[in-house]
Design an enzyme around this catalytic site. Structure first.
Site, PDB file in Angstrom:
ATOM      1  N   TYR A 148       0.862  -1.188   0.000  1.00  0.00           N
ATOM      2  CA  TYR A 148       0.000   0.000   0.000  1.00  0.00           C
ATOM      3  C   TYR A 148       0.896   1.234   0.000  1.00  0.00           C
ATOM      4  O   TYR A 148       1.743   1.392   0.876  1.00  0.00           O
ATOM      5  CB  TYR A 148      -0.934   0.005   1.220  1.00  0.00           C
ATOM      6  CG  TYR A 148      -1.844   1.221   1.206  1.00  0.00           C
ATOM      7  CD1 TYR A 148      -2.804   1.378   0.203  1.00  0.00           C
ATOM      8  CD2 TYR A 148      -1.731   2.214   2.170  1.00  0.00           C
ATOM      9  CE1 TYR A 148      -3.622   2.496   0.168  1.00  0.00           C
ATOM     10  CE2 TYR A 148      -2.559   3.335   2.142  1.00  0.00           C
ATOM     11  CZ  TYR A 148      -3.505   3.466   1.138  1.00  0.00           C
ATOM     12  OH  TYR A 148      -4.311   4.575   1.084  1.00  0.00           O
ATOM     13  N   ASP A 229       9.346   2.996   0.567  1.00  0.00           N
ATOM     14  CA  ASP A 229       8.206   3.719   1.132  1.00  0.00           C
ATOM     15  C   ASP A 229       8.323   3.619   2.652  1.00  0.00           C
ATOM     16  O   ASP A 229       8.023   2.587   3.254  1.00  0.00           O
ATOM     17  CB  ASP A 229       6.892   3.109   0.633  1.00  0.00           C
ATOM     18  CG  ASP A 229       5.690   3.868   1.166  1.00  0.00           C
ATOM     19  OD1 ASP A 229       5.864   4.745   2.030  1.00  0.00           O
ATOM     20  OD2 ASP A 229       4.564   3.579   0.715  1.00  0.00           O
ATOM     21  N   LYS A 257       3.311  10.366   8.165  1.00  0.00           N
ATOM     22  CA  LYS A 257       2.962   9.963   9.539  1.00  0.00           C
ATOM     23  C   LYS A 257       3.812  10.667  10.607  1.00  0.00           C
ATOM     24  O   LYS A 257       3.532  11.803  10.947  1.00  0.00           O
ATOM     25  CB  LYS A 257       3.004   8.441   9.673  1.00  0.00           C
ATOM     26  CG  LYS A 257       2.024   7.756   8.667  1.00  0.00           C
ATOM     27  CD  LYS A 257       1.636   6.373   9.065  1.00  0.00           C
ATOM     28  CE  LYS A 257       0.919   5.601   7.973  1.00  0.00           C
ATOM     29  NZ  LYS A 257      -0.528   5.689   7.969  1.00  0.00           N
TER      30      LYS A 257
HETATM   31  C1  LIG Z   1       3.308   2.336   3.473  1.00  0.00           C
HETATM   32  C2  LIG Z   1       2.350   3.463   3.238  1.00  0.00           C
HETATM   33  N1  LIG Z   1       2.600   4.327   2.249  1.00  0.00           N
HETATM   34  C3  LIG Z   1       1.803   5.371   1.987  1.00  0.00           C
HETATM   35  C4  LIG Z   1       0.675   5.591   2.741  1.00  0.00           C
HETATM   36  C5  LIG Z   1      -0.226   6.750   2.430  1.00  0.00           C
HETATM   37  O1  LIG Z   1      -0.086   7.737   3.388  1.00  0.00           O
HETATM   38  P1  LIG Z   1      -1.279   8.789   3.572  1.00  0.00           P
HETATM   39  O2  LIG Z   1      -2.427   8.034   4.155  1.00  0.00           O
HETATM   40  O3  LIG Z   1      -0.693   9.819   4.495  1.00  0.00           O
HETATM   41  O4  LIG Z   1      -1.583   9.346   2.225  1.00  0.00           O
HETATM   42  C6  LIG Z   1       0.370   4.723   3.791  1.00  0.00           C
HETATM   43  C7  LIG Z   1      -0.829   4.953   4.627  1.00  0.00           C
HETATM   44  O5  LIG Z   1      -1.106   4.276   5.578  1.00  0.00           O
HETATM   45  C8  LIG Z   1       1.215   3.624   4.035  1.00  0.00           C
HETATM   46  O6  LIG Z   1       0.933   2.725   4.991  1.00  0.00           O
END
Ligand SMILES: Cc1ncc(COP(=O)(O)O)c(C=O)c1O
Length: 423
Positions: A148, A229, A257
């Site tokens: 994700y 990521d 985050k």
């Molecule tokens: C690994 C990862 N990347 C990107 C995101 C996306 O972040 P956001 O919800 O701040 O757009 C998330 C969200 O939980 C995530 O877990």
């Protein structure tokens, strides 16, 4: 007997839930919905707990989906933010907190020669992919099955309607922890691949020894950008994130985050030659547009900086690891007494369970576990005052104390036995 004031409060909770269901699809802010008997509206959070509008307390392992690594309303963050609120909350202009945060990130993150800010994790991964495309002149990206990376089309392919069909020609999906297949796919598409984007800790599945190293080597060999990521793992798995913990340095990394200390704030960190493509002074053919109204918001930067200042104190990461490990250890002991197999996964302050028995290094196997049982566990925990997104993971914070953990494990023991008996 329900007292008059309790009845008023209960009707307030009910009234709010009824209202939100009329106003927003499914009465949900995003994807999260709970059955009526456990749904609640949060009133406030403090430390490791949140409280609903009826005054009920929950030990919180959602932590705002991860950012609240110090717990809710940490005094150092509150004080810093209050000071900044009085000085202005949004400038669309250079400001001191944002420069201090950039400095701290470049010092902490192994791959970071430079950083650039945005407002959400999804934007950060989106921009990282755009930078990689501009740099390599190639269009395709590789991601991993079950990953994700936020809500944008390249990440949500297969997980949402409304994504243009041609996007699927640009995204190659590989199996995490399977270096042989991944290598084969990379070799097959080596002339078209701009980037491989990976969560180094894939949700709750740690990388097999050699997997990330192998990815690093093959991407380097073919001039493909490796993007970690780190939206979840950044400043959580270690001060230098997953890249420090697992000892592999990518070309770019996305952050979100924790770096916003509870505010919408995110970043791309990485090699200067890649980030310099977004230098607005040089709008040549490779120029990458990378901007937004709230990019570099001083409130988010202030909250993030106050959070990082707490995390860089000696012992912070050892304590986070200890809390995560206590939870995992307790869960493993419970698992031994359950009538069906339950795997305990995660790393450091990220803890996960899955009702599976098989190859736990494969996200496909782990993700293929019994989801209904996970959901039933989540609902059971809510009934007993524990808030956790079990289907995804438990996040722990420095605010969780031994009392919280003992109570949580006791409740988990009861709830897990109950759902396994029924399931
Ligand atoms: C690994 C990862 N990347 C990107 C995101 C996306 O972040 P956001 O919800 O701040 O757009 C998330 C969200 O939980 C995530 O877990």
């Amino acid at each position: 007997m329900v007292s008059e004031s309790q009845a008023v409060q209960q009707s307030r909770n009910r009234e709010l839930l009824d209202k939100i269901r009329r106003l927003m699809p499914g009465g949900s802010l995003g994807t999260y919905v709970q059955p009526d008997d456990v749904a609640f509206v949060v009133a406030y959070g403090r430390g490791s707990k949140v409280y609903d509008v009826e005054g009920r307390e929950y030990i919180d392992y959602i932590l705002g989906s991860g950012p609240a690594v110090l717990g809710h309303a940490h005094p150092a963050v509150v004080e810093a933010v209050q000071r900044q609120v009085e000085r202005g909350t949004q400038f669309y202009w250079l400001n001191e907190p944002v420069i201090a945060l950039a400095d701290k990130m470049v010092q902490a993150i192994p791959c970071a020669e430079m950083v650039k800010f945005t407002s959400s994790g999804a934007e950060a991964t989106f921009y990282a992919l755009r930078l990689a495309r501009a740099f390599t002149g190639r269009d395709k990206i590789m991601r991993f099955e079950g990953s994700y990376h936020g809500h944008h089309d390249y990440s949500m392919l297969g997980g949402s309607a409304g994504i243009p069909k041609p996007v699927s020609d640009l995204v190659i999906t590989a199996p995490f922890n399977d270096l042989e297949t991944t290598t084969r796919l990379i070799e097959q598409h080596r002339h078209e691949l701009a980037a491989v984007i990976v969560e180094a800790l894939m949700r709750i599945v740690p990388p097999k020894p050699g997997f990330l190293e192998g990815l690093r080597a093959i991407t380097k060999q073919y001039g493909i950008m490796l993007i970690f990521d780190e939206v979840v793992t950044g400043f959580r798995l270690a001060w230098g994130g997953a890249q420090e913990r697992y000892g592999v340095t990518p070309d770019l990394a996305s952050y979100g985050k924790i770096i916003g200390g509870g505010y919408p704030f995110a970043a791309v960190a990485g090699r200067a030659d890649l980030l310099m493509l977004s230098d607005p002074r040089d709008r040549g053919p490779q120029y990458v547009y990378f901007s937004g109204t709230f990019s570099g918001n001083p409130l988010g930067a202030t909250a993030g900086l106050a959070t990082l200042r707490e995390l860089e104190k000696p012992g912070a990461y050892a304590r986070l690891d200890e809390i995560g490990e206590r939870l995992r250890q307790g869960l493993r002991e419970i698992a031994r007494t359950l009538p069906r197999p339950m795997a305990v996964l995660g790393d450091g302050p990220i803890v996960g369970i899955a009702f599976v028995d098989g190859d736990l290094t494969s996200p496909r196997v782990v993700g293929g576990g019994d989801k209904a049982l996970l959901k039933a566990t989540e609902i059971g925990l809510l009934r007993h005052g524990v808030l956790a997104n079990i289907v995804a993971k438990f996040y722990v914070s420095l605010a969780h104390d031994d009392g919280d953990l003992d109570r949580t494990l006791q409740i988990l023991d009861d709830v897990l036995h109950q759902v396994c008996r029924q399931g």
